[in-house]
Motif scaffolding. Structure first.
Motif, short mmCIF file in Angstrom:
data_model
loop_
_atom_site.label_atom_id
_atom_site.label_comp_id
_atom_site.label_asym_id
_atom_site.label_seq_id
_atom_site.Cartn_x
_atom_site.Cartn_y
_atom_site.Cartn_z
N ARG A 147 -23.71 -2.16 6.34
CA ARG A 147 -22.32 -1.75 6.85
C ARG A 147 -20.99 -1.72 5.64
N SER A 148 -20.59 -1.26 5.14
CA SER A 148 -19.44 -1.56 4.05
C SER A 148 -18.08 -1.28 5.18
N THR A 149 -16.96 -1.95 4.42
CA THR A 149 -15.69 -2.03 4.86
C THR A 149 -14.41 -2.11 2.97
N ASN A 150 -14.10 -1.68 3.72
CA ASN A 150 -13.35 -1.40 2.03
C ASN A 150 -12.48 -2.71 2.32
N GLN A 151 -11.92 -2.67 1.22
CA GLN A 151 -10.12 -4.22 0.86
C GLN A 151 -9.30 -3.91 0.28
N TYR A 152 -8.65 -4.14 0.89
CA TYR A 152 -7.16 -3.03 0.28
C TYR A 152 -5.79 -4.51 0.27
N GLU A 153 -5.40 -4.90 -1.36
CA GLU A 153 -5.10 -5.39 -1.79
C GLU A 153 -3.69 -4.86 -2.12
N GLY A 154 -2.42 -5.38 -1.31
CA GLY A 154 -1.42 -5.10 -1.49
C GLY A 154 0.39 -5.80 -1.22
N VAL A 155 1.02 -5.42 -0.90
CA VAL A 155 2.23 -6.56 -1.45
C VAL A 155 3.43 -5.09 -0.09
N VAL A 156 3.74 -6.32 0.55
CA VAL A 156 5.76 -5.91 0.69
C VAL A 156 6.75 -6.22 -0.14
N ILE A 157 7.45 -5.06 0.09
CA ILE A 157 8.35 -5.90 -1.21
C ILE A 157 9.86 -5.29 -0.11
N THR A 158 10.35 -6.59 -0.42
CA THR A 158 12.19 -6.52 0.83
C THR A 158 12.63 -6.95 0.13
N LYS A 159 14.29 -6.49 0.13
CA LYS A 159 15.68 -7.24 0.39
C LYS A 159 15.79 -8.52 0.87
N ASP A 160 15.54 -8.49 2.02
CA ASP A 160 15.17 -9.29 3.02
C ASP A 160 14.27 -10.59 3.27
N PRO A 161 14.40 -11.79 2.97
CA PRO A 161 14.25 -13.11 2.74
C PRO A 161 13.69 -13.50 4.38
N ASP A 162 13.99 -12.72 5.20
CA ASP A 162 13.26 -13.26 6.50
C ASP A 162 12.20 -12.43 7.27
N THR A 163 12.48 -11.03 6.58
CA THR A 163 11.58 -9.96 6.54
C THR A 163 10.60 -10.85 7.94
N THR A 164 10.14 -9.65 9.02
CA THR A 164 8.77 -9.83 9.72
C THR A 164 8.02 -8.88 9.58
N ILE A 165 7.86 -8.26 8.67
CA ILE A 165 6.70 -7.09 8.30
C ILE A 165 5.27 -8.18 8.38
N PRO A 166 4.72 -9.17 7.29
CA PRO A 166 3.75 -9.72 6.96
C PRO A 166 3.40 -9.83 8.44
N ASP A 167 4.11 -10.47 9.16
CA ASP A 167 4.18 -11.34 10.69
C ASP A 167 3.09 -9.76 11.77
N GLN A 168 3.66 -8.31 11.59
CA GLN A 168 3.54 -7.52 12.04
C GLN A 168 1.80 -7.50 11.19
N LEU A 169 1.91 -7.34 10.17
CA LEU A 169 0.60 -6.82 9.73
C LEU A 169 -0.29 -7.61 10.15
N ILE A 170 -0.78 -9.01 10.22
CA ILE A 170 -1.51 -10.30 10.99
C ILE A 170 -1.42 -9.74 12.53
N ASP A 171 -0.66 -9.26 12.83
CA ASP A 171 -0.54 -9.02 13.95
C ASP A 171 -1.38 -7.67 15.00
N ARG A 172 -1.02 -6.45 13.77
CA ARG A 172 -1.60 -5.32 14.15
C ARG A 172 -3.33 -5.16 13.02
N PHE A 173 -3.26 -5.48 12.23
CA PHE A 173 -4.77 -5.61 11.68
C PHE A 173 -5.61 -6.92 11.99
N GLU A 174 -6.77 -5.99 12.41
CA GLU A 174 -7.86 -7.83 13.10
C GLU A 174 -8.03 -8.48 11.18
#
Length: 102
Positions: free
Chosen positions: A53-80
């Motif tokens: 089996r092969s699985t692609n690895q993606y490196e990314g960054v969330v860029i925001t003006k909001d220091p209290d963003t919940t987007i990283p938490d949503q990524l963890i919840d969404r992707f196993e």
């Protein structure tokens, strides 16, 4: 195996906008909040001396003006298979690096 366009759509859903960019050239003017990501490699699982089996690895960054963003938490919840690295600030924007295996 899921493809990159499926990942792209899921990232758009998490972000709540279409400001998701796959390997953008330097001339592209991004709108924030944004997610920028690129293919980082492949993880290959082997069995019986063959690629199983092969699985692609993606490196990314969330860029925001909001220091209290919940987007990283949503990524963890969404992707196993997602991990978030140490955040940093550059050009008065908050950056949250992440790795997703998809």
């Amino acid at each position: 195996m899921a493809d990159r366009l499926d990942l792209h759509e899921e990232l758009c859903e998490v972000l709540g906008s279409r400001n998701v960019y796959f390997q953008p050239p330097e001339l592209v003017k991004m709108k924030y909040d944004a997610i920028r990501y690129a293919l980082g490699g492949k993880t290959i699982t082997r069995a019986n001396n063959k690629a199983y089996r092969s699985t692609n690895q993606y490196e990314g960054v969330v860029i925001t003006k909001d220091p209290d963003t919940t987007i990283p938490d949503q990524l963890i919840d969404r992707f196993e298979m997602c991990s978030v690295g140490r955040p940093y600030v550059a050009d008065n924007l908050h950056h949250y690096p992440f790795t997703i295996y998809y």
